[in-house]
Design an enzyme around this catalytic site. Structure first.
Site, PDB file in Angstrom:
ATOM      1  N   LYS A 138       7.861   6.532 -18.341  1.00  0.00           N
ATOM      2  CA  LYS A 138       7.380   5.214 -17.911  1.00  0.00           C
ATOM      3  C   LYS A 138       8.474   4.210 -18.179  1.00  0.00           C
ATOM      4  O   LYS A 138       9.323   4.413 -19.055  1.00  0.00           O
ATOM      5  CB  LYS A 138       6.115   4.816 -18.679  1.00  0.00           C
ATOM      6  CG  LYS A 138       5.264   3.781 -17.963  1.00  0.00           C
ATOM      7  CD  LYS A 138       4.441   4.410 -16.860  1.00  0.00           C
ATOM      8  CE  LYS A 138       3.565   3.427 -16.138  1.00  0.00           C
ATOM      9  NZ  LYS A 138       2.584   4.095 -15.280  1.00  0.00           N
TER      10      LYS A 138
HETATM   11  P1  NAD Z   1      -1.342  -4.212  -9.581  1.00  0.00           P
HETATM   12  O1  NAD Z   1      -0.305  -5.062 -10.170  1.00  0.00           O
HETATM   13  O2  NAD Z   1      -1.261  -3.874  -8.133  1.00  0.00           O
HETATM   14  O3  NAD Z   1      -2.795  -4.865  -9.837  1.00  0.00           O
HETATM   15  C1  NAD Z   1      -3.290  -5.170 -11.118  1.00  0.00           C
HETATM   16  C2  NAD Z   1      -4.594  -5.928 -10.947  1.00  0.00           C
HETATM   17  O4  NAD Z   1      -5.183  -6.153 -12.239  1.00  0.00           O
HETATM   18  C3  NAD Z   1      -4.423  -7.322 -10.325  1.00  0.00           C
HETATM   19  O5  NAD Z   1      -5.543  -7.599  -9.502  1.00  0.00           O
HETATM   20  C4  NAD Z   1      -4.412  -8.234 -11.548  1.00  0.00           C
HETATM   21  O6  NAD Z   1      -4.776  -9.579 -11.255  1.00  0.00           O
HETATM   22  C5  NAD Z   1      -5.462  -7.545 -12.397  1.00  0.00           C
HETATM   23  N1  NAD Z   1      -5.397  -7.904 -13.813  1.00  0.00           N
HETATM   24  C6  NAD Z   1      -4.312  -8.074 -14.590  1.00  0.00           C
HETATM   25  N2  NAD Z   1      -4.679  -8.428 -15.837  1.00  0.00           N
HETATM   26  C7  NAD Z   1      -6.030  -8.460 -15.850  1.00  0.00           C
HETATM   27  C8  NAD Z   1      -7.011  -8.741 -16.821  1.00  0.00           C
HETATM   28  N3  NAD Z   1      -6.671  -9.063 -18.068  1.00  0.00           N
HETATM   29  N4  NAD Z   1      -8.321  -8.677 -16.459  1.00  0.00           N
HETATM   30  C9  NAD Z   1      -8.672  -8.340 -15.191  1.00  0.00           C
HETATM   31  N5  NAD Z   1      -7.791  -8.055 -14.212  1.00  0.00           N
HETATM   32  C10 NAD Z   1      -6.491  -8.124 -14.548  1.00  0.00           C
HETATM   33  O7  NAD Z   1      -1.396  -2.880 -10.464  1.00  0.00           O
HETATM   34  P2  NAD Z   1      -1.899  -1.446 -10.051  1.00  0.00           P
HETATM   35  O8  NAD Z   1      -0.772  -0.668  -9.516  1.00  0.00           O
HETATM   36  O9  NAD Z   1      -3.158  -1.577  -9.263  1.00  0.00           O
HETATM   37  O10 NAD Z   1      -2.239  -0.815 -11.498  1.00  0.00           O
HETATM   38  C11 NAD Z   1      -3.480  -1.045 -12.177  1.00  0.00           C
HETATM   39  C12 NAD Z   1      -3.673   0.016 -13.241  1.00  0.00           C
HETATM   40  O11 NAD Z   1      -3.629   1.306 -12.635  1.00  0.00           O
HETATM   41  C13 NAD Z   1      -2.608   0.051 -14.339  1.00  0.00           C
HETATM   42  O12 NAD Z   1      -3.204   0.477 -15.535  1.00  0.00           O
HETATM   43  C14 NAD Z   1      -1.650   1.112 -13.841  1.00  0.00           C
HETATM   44  O13 NAD Z   1      -0.882   1.685 -14.881  1.00  0.00           O
HETATM   45  C15 NAD Z   1      -2.628   2.096 -13.253  1.00  0.00           C
HETATM   46  N6  NAD Z   1      -2.060   3.022 -12.267  1.00  0.00           N
HETATM   47  C16 NAD Z   1      -1.407   2.587 -11.168  1.00  0.00           C
HETATM   48  C17 NAD Z   1      -0.902   3.506 -10.263  1.00  0.00           C
HETATM   49  C18 NAD Z   1      -0.233   3.112  -8.974  1.00  0.00           C
HETATM   50  O14 NAD Z   1       0.065   3.992  -8.159  1.00  0.00           O
HETATM   51  N7  NAD Z   1       0.003   1.839  -8.695  1.00  0.00           N
HETATM   52  C19 NAD Z   1      -1.050   4.880 -10.505  1.00  0.00           C
HETATM   53  C20 NAD Z   1      -1.745   5.296 -11.641  1.00  0.00           C
HETATM   54  C21 NAD Z   1      -2.247   4.346 -12.511  1.00  0.00           C
END
Ligand code: NAD
Length: 424
Positions: free
Chosen positions: A113
């Protein structure tokens, strides 16, 4: 070790949480102490300073991290996060979770990561580009298609991956699309990658609900986080499983409508830069209220440490499917288990993204690209097999589902270490 200043009540240090989860599964698997000890340490940790020219002519120095937790089953794989709360312990935990995730879905990668401590919402596109390119040039010695392959995570996207691919390629002197996944399709990305994590969340929810004996048609879904993972999960659950999305949120708060929200409209609003709480057709709620709503499926899809010992007693979901990494603390896990709430863990539920990243890497190596239908069919097969295997372990071992998924993943990594031996 501390947690970030903005962490919710009951939050725990993510690295402590990751170690605690590993230790308890190591005991259950009766792992040999040398293998257990090896897995408690990240293989490689790089901390870099990233001097960046800002638009006003000043220079800011950001701190960036890349942690490779394990290379035992293949090159390291994991996303890059831009967020003010990024620190070494968070990146170490996320890297370890990637190791288990790749092993649970049985793709030939180790875990890594990366992250930069920054507030991308306060930065212009050109500042983000300069920071990304400098960060990449600092990472060049340790990344590469055979070594470590970054991907998008919180606040990074296909454009950021394109900058990383370009910077790496310019430095080595030829195009290396395989250095990242989650790239735009125009430079070697895979069809279906952008929505893959959300699609995987939907497949996992559907498969585990089926095993659990719960129908999803008409099921009430609450989602925290409406970014890449949250919005695609919402769309697929609504359109392919007949779910009713009754509440969603982002970092500014949430919106609740028991009759169901119009997901397409919410996506249009947020893609155009609007925040979820400004959506007119529903009641505004806080993130705390959202997590405690009565519902069938609760999908945390924002950040870690959201369901803690402080709010777990108030959770009224039947099933929790972890779209985010590390949203539930170990204390909260125990409370939820006692309440009879099924928790489908992150290392399984959000593995769709890394699975299609793997497809992207494979397609790039062959320079032969699949149709969206082929990508989705292969994703279905891998996710369904992993769900069946974790469910079988859950039933056989009479443990919670996180422990079952860890048993599958950790056992696979341990077997690779055992087979390779510890050198010299
Ligand atoms: P992103 O940046 O696209 O979206 C994050 C979302 O969470 C946004 O809507 C943001 O406003 C919201 N957010 C941030 N802080 C917050 C809070 N305190 N309370 C409520 N909402 C909040 O990110 P993403 O890619 O969707 O990732 C989200 C999660 O999924 C993370 O934990 C990431 O590690 C995990 N993840 C992502 C992927 C991927 O392919 N993008 C894959 C596996 C896991």
């Amino acid at each position: 070790m501390s947690v970030t200043p903005t962490a919710p009540q009951g939050a725990v240090n993510p690295w402590q949480m990751a170690l605690q989860q590993l230790d308890s599964v190591a005991e259950r698997l009766k792992l040999e102490p040398p293998i257990h000890e090896k897995l408690r340490h990240p293989k490689r940790t790089l901390i870099v300073s990233i001097p960046t020219m800002m638009d006003d002519g000043s220079e800011k120095v950001f701190t960036g991290y890349r942690v490779q937790h394990s290379l035992d089953r293949g090159p390291a794989k994991g996303g890059i996060r831009y967020h003010p709360d990024v620190d070494l312990d968070e990146v170490k935990a996320l890297a370890m979770w990637m190791t288990w995730k790749c092993a649970v879905v049985d793709i030939p990668y180790g875990g890594a990561k990366g992250g930069v401590t920054c507030d991308p919402k306060q930065m212009s596109r050109s500042e983000l580009e300069r920071m990304t390119r400098r960060f990449t040039s600092e990472l060049i010695p340790i990344i590469g298609p055979e070594k470590d392959i970054p991907a998008p995570d919180v606040n990074t996207n296909a454009q950021v991956m394109a900058w990383i691919m370009d910077t790496y390629s310019v430095n080595v002197g030829y195009s290396v699309p395989g250095v990242v996944t989650g790239k735009p399709v125009s430079i070697g990305g895979s069809r279906g990658r952008e929505e893959a994590t959300g699609r995987g969340v939907m497949i996992t929810a559907r498969e585990m609900a089926r095993h659990w004996g719960m129908g999803l048609d008409g099921a009430r879904v609450v989602l925290q986080g409406f970014g890449n993972v949250g919005r695609h999960a919402a769309l697929f659950l609504q359109n392919e499983c007949g779910c009713r999305i009754i509440a969603v949120s982002d970092s500014k708060g949430g919106i609740y409508n028991p009759r169901g929200l119009n997901v397409e409209e919410l996506i249009r609003l947020t893609r155009a830069g609007g925040m979820v709480p400004t959506y007119p057709d529903g009641d505004r709620i806080t993130n705390k209220e959202l997590l405690e709503l009565e519902c069938d499926l609760l999908i945390p899809a924002a950040l870690e440490n959201q369901i803690t010992s402080a709010n777990a007693p108030n959770i009224r979901a039947k099933v929790i499917v972890e779209g985010a990494n590390g949203p539930t603390t170990p204390e909260a896990d125990l409370i939820l288990r006692d309440k009879g709430i099924l928790v489908v863990p992150d290392i399984l539920a959000n593995a769709g993204g890394v699975t299609v990243s793997y497809f992207e890497w494979v397609q790039g190596r062959d320079a032969y690209f699949w149709t969206l239908q082929e990508v989705n069919q292969r994703l279905e097969r891998i996710m369904k097999n992993a769900c069946d295997e974790v469910w079988a372990t859950y039933e056989r071992e009479q443990v919670d589902m996180r422990t079952a998924a860890y048993m599958v993943g950790v056992a696979r990594v341990a077997e690779a270490i055992r087979t390779r031996g510890i050198y010299p």
